[in-house]
Design a protein around this motif. Sequence first.
Motif, PDB file in Angstrom:
ATOM      1  N   ARG A  88      41.179  39.881  36.244  1.00  0.00           N
ATOM      2  CA  ARG A  88      40.033  39.968  37.145  1.00  0.00           C
ATOM      3  C   ARG A  88      39.226  38.670  37.160  1.00  0.00           C
ATOM      4  O   ARG A  88      38.790  38.204  38.212  1.00  0.00           O
ATOM      5  N   LEU A  89      39.033  38.069  35.992  1.00  0.00           N
ATOM      6  CA  LEU A  89      38.268  36.818  35.922  1.00  0.00           C
ATOM      7  C   LEU A  89      39.023  35.670  36.579  1.00  0.00           C
ATOM      8  O   LEU A  89      38.434  34.859  37.312  1.00  0.00           O
ATOM      9  N   ALA A 135      41.221  35.934  38.948  1.00  0.00           N
ATOM     10  CA  ALA A 135      41.197  36.196  40.388  1.00  0.00           C
ATOM     11  C   ALA A 135      39.854  35.867  41.012  1.00  0.00           C
ATOM     12  O   ALA A 135      39.773  35.560  42.203  1.00  0.00           O
ATOM     13  N   ARG A 136      38.795  35.910  40.202  1.00  0.00           N
ATOM     14  CA  ARG A 136      37.461  35.545  40.706  1.00  0.00           C
ATOM     15  C   ARG A 136      37.227  34.043  40.707  1.00  0.00           C
ATOM     16  O   ARG A 136      36.168  33.575  41.107  1.00  0.00           O
ATOM     17  N   GLY A 137      38.213  33.268  40.224  1.00  0.00           N
ATOM     18  CA  GLY A 137      38.100  31.825  40.268  1.00  0.00           C
ATOM     19  C   GLY A 137      37.683  31.153  38.975  1.00  0.00           C
ATOM     20  O   GLY A 137      37.429  29.949  38.951  1.00  0.00           O
ATOM     21  N   TYR A 138      37.617  31.936  37.882  1.00  0.00           N
ATOM     22  CA  TYR A 138      37.250  31.345  36.599  1.00  0.00           C
ATOM     23  C   TYR A 138      38.356  30.407  36.127  1.00  0.00           C
ATOM     24  O   TYR A 138      39.544  30.699  36.263  1.00  0.00           O
ATOM     25  N   ALA A 139      37.957  29.272  35.510  1.00  0.00           N
ATOM     26  CA  ALA A 139      38.907  28.405  34.827  1.00  0.00           C
ATOM     27  C   ALA A 139      39.296  29.038  33.495  1.00  0.00           C
ATOM     28  O   ALA A 139      38.584  29.888  32.971  1.00  0.00           O
ATOM     29  N   TYR A 140      40.429  28.609  32.937  1.00  0.00           N
ATOM     30  CA  TYR A 140      40.876  29.174  31.668  1.00  0.00           C
ATOM     31  C   TYR A 140      39.784  29.044  30.598  1.00  0.00           C
ATOM     32  O   TYR A 140      39.561  29.963  29.808  1.00  0.00           O
ATOM     33  N   LYS A 141      39.126  27.899  30.570  1.00  0.00           N
ATOM     34  CA  LYS A 141      38.074  27.664  29.580  1.00  0.00           C
ATOM     35  C   LYS A 141      36.931  28.661  29.751  1.00  0.00           C
ATOM     36  O   LYS A 141      36.371  29.169  28.776  1.00  0.00           O
ATOM     37  N   GLU A 142      36.586  28.957  31.007  1.00  0.00           N
ATOM     38  CA  GLU A 142      35.499  29.902  31.281  1.00  0.00           C
ATOM     39  C   GLU A 142      35.896  31.326  30.895  1.00  0.00           C
ATOM     40  O   GLU A 142      35.080  32.088  30.386  1.00  0.00           O
ATOM     41  N   VAL A 143      37.159  31.675  31.142  1.00  0.00           N
ATOM     42  CA  VAL A 143      37.648  32.999  30.742  1.00  0.00           C
ATOM     43  C   VAL A 143      37.591  33.143  29.224  1.00  0.00           C
ATOM     44  O   VAL A 143      37.164  34.168  28.692  1.00  0.00           O
ATOM     45  N   THR A 147      45.207  35.997  42.948  1.00  0.00           N
ATOM     46  CA  THR A 147      43.913  36.193  43.609  1.00  0.00           C
ATOM     47  C   THR A 147      44.067  37.012  44.883  1.00  0.00           C
ATOM     48  O   THR A 147      43.298  37.930  45.158  1.00  0.00           O
ATOM     49  N   ARG A 148      45.091  36.690  45.665  1.00  0.00           N
ATOM     50  CA  ARG A 148      45.329  37.437  46.902  1.00  0.00           C
ATOM     51  C   ARG A 148      45.700  38.886  46.605  1.00  0.00           C
ATOM     52  O   ARG A 148      45.230  39.815  47.267  1.00  0.00           O
ATOM     53  N   TRP A 149      46.543  39.091  45.572  1.00  0.00           N
ATOM     54  CA  TRP A 149      46.946  40.441  45.161  1.00  0.00           C
ATOM     55  C   TRP A 149      45.729  41.270  44.764  1.00  0.00           C
ATOM     56  O   TRP A 149      45.576  42.425  45.190  1.00  0.00           O
ATOM     57  N   ALA A 150      44.852  40.697  43.945  1.00  0.00           N
ATOM     58  CA  ALA A 150      43.675  41.425  43.481  1.00  0.00           C
ATOM     59  C   ALA A 150      42.679  41.671  44.601  1.00  0.00           C
ATOM     60  O   ALA A 150      42.079  42.752  44.692  1.00  0.00           O
ATOM     61  N   ARG A 157      43.582  44.540  46.902  1.00  0.00           N
ATOM     62  CA  ARG A 157      43.402  45.863  46.278  1.00  0.00           C
ATOM     63  C   ARG A 157      41.961  46.111  45.844  1.00  0.00           C
ATOM     64  O   ARG A 157      41.683  47.061  45.124  1.00  0.00           O
ATOM     65  N   ARG A 158      41.045  45.249  46.282  1.00  0.00           N
ATOM     66  CA  ARG A 158      39.617  45.387  45.977  1.00  0.00           C
ATOM     67  C   ARG A 158      39.360  45.433  44.465  1.00  0.00           C
ATOM     68  O   ARG A 158      38.533  46.202  43.985  1.00  0.00           O
ATOM     69  N   LEU A 159      40.051  44.613  43.722  1.00  0.00           N
ATOM     70  CA  LEU A 159      39.891  44.621  42.268  1.00  0.00           C
ATOM     71  C   LEU A 159      38.917  43.559  41.781  1.00  0.00           C
ATOM     72  O   LEU A 159      38.675  43.441  40.590  1.00  0.00           O
ATOM     73  N   ILE A 160      38.384  42.739  42.694  1.00  0.00           N
ATOM     74  CA  ILE A 160      37.451  41.689  42.293  1.00  0.00           C
ATOM     75  C   ILE A 160      36.183  41.770  43.111  1.00  0.00           C
ATOM     76  O   ILE A 160      36.106  42.537  44.063  1.00  0.00           O
TER      77      ILE A 160
END
Length: 222
Positions: A171-172, A174-182, A213-216, A219-222
């Motif tokens: 989810r994170l 898919a919301r555009g978080y960088a690995y470091k931010e996750v 990101t497109r998959w999530a 399906r309204r997961l983000i």
Amino acid sequence: MTTPTTPPPAARLRIAVVDDHAMFRTGVRAEISGTLDLVAEAEDVESAVAALTATTPDVVLLDVHMPGGGGGEVLRRMLPRHPDMRFLALSVSDAAEDVIGVIRAGARGYVTKNISGPELLDAIARVAAGDAVFSPRLAGFVLDAFAGTIEVAQIDTDLDRLTEREREVMRLIARGYAYKEVAKELFISIKTVETHVSSVLRKLQLSSRHELTRWANDRRLI
């Protein structure tokens, strides 16, 4: 001449709180004190089933994610035996699969934990009266699911392949978080994030973050 009698006061609603965070239960207890009767508390599925069976509250405030199988498992075990018991789901999550899953299991409403005290009291009263209660964003998920816009069966099947931690990472990302931010958000290492992302892509048969990101989003997961 007959002396008029005062009608007895209406019985207060009997409430149970099922949540694995003690501080949250304390906050709910403070909010409903003096207005509703708190008859039971529980922190996992097994203690919830025992407490609810013993006290049969009018409305249960039910966390979605907790040890022992989550709120859905409590609903599956309680509603066949106590069909009149009303459940209002509360969660930090506003993800479509959580909302749809717990409503399919039998909850009468779903609100997020940033709800105010007065809003919570109103939601409890409405659920007790038989209404279905959702915040506007969450209500949209339910309407879309019943309209067929969200493919509920596909959401369940695909997400069942992922662990709880993989869902959080997915989810994170898919919301555009960088690995470091996750890593910072979930208190895990960047290497662990990379491992989870690779596992998610493999299980969902996707090849890139863009596809994820497109998959999530579809399906309204983000």
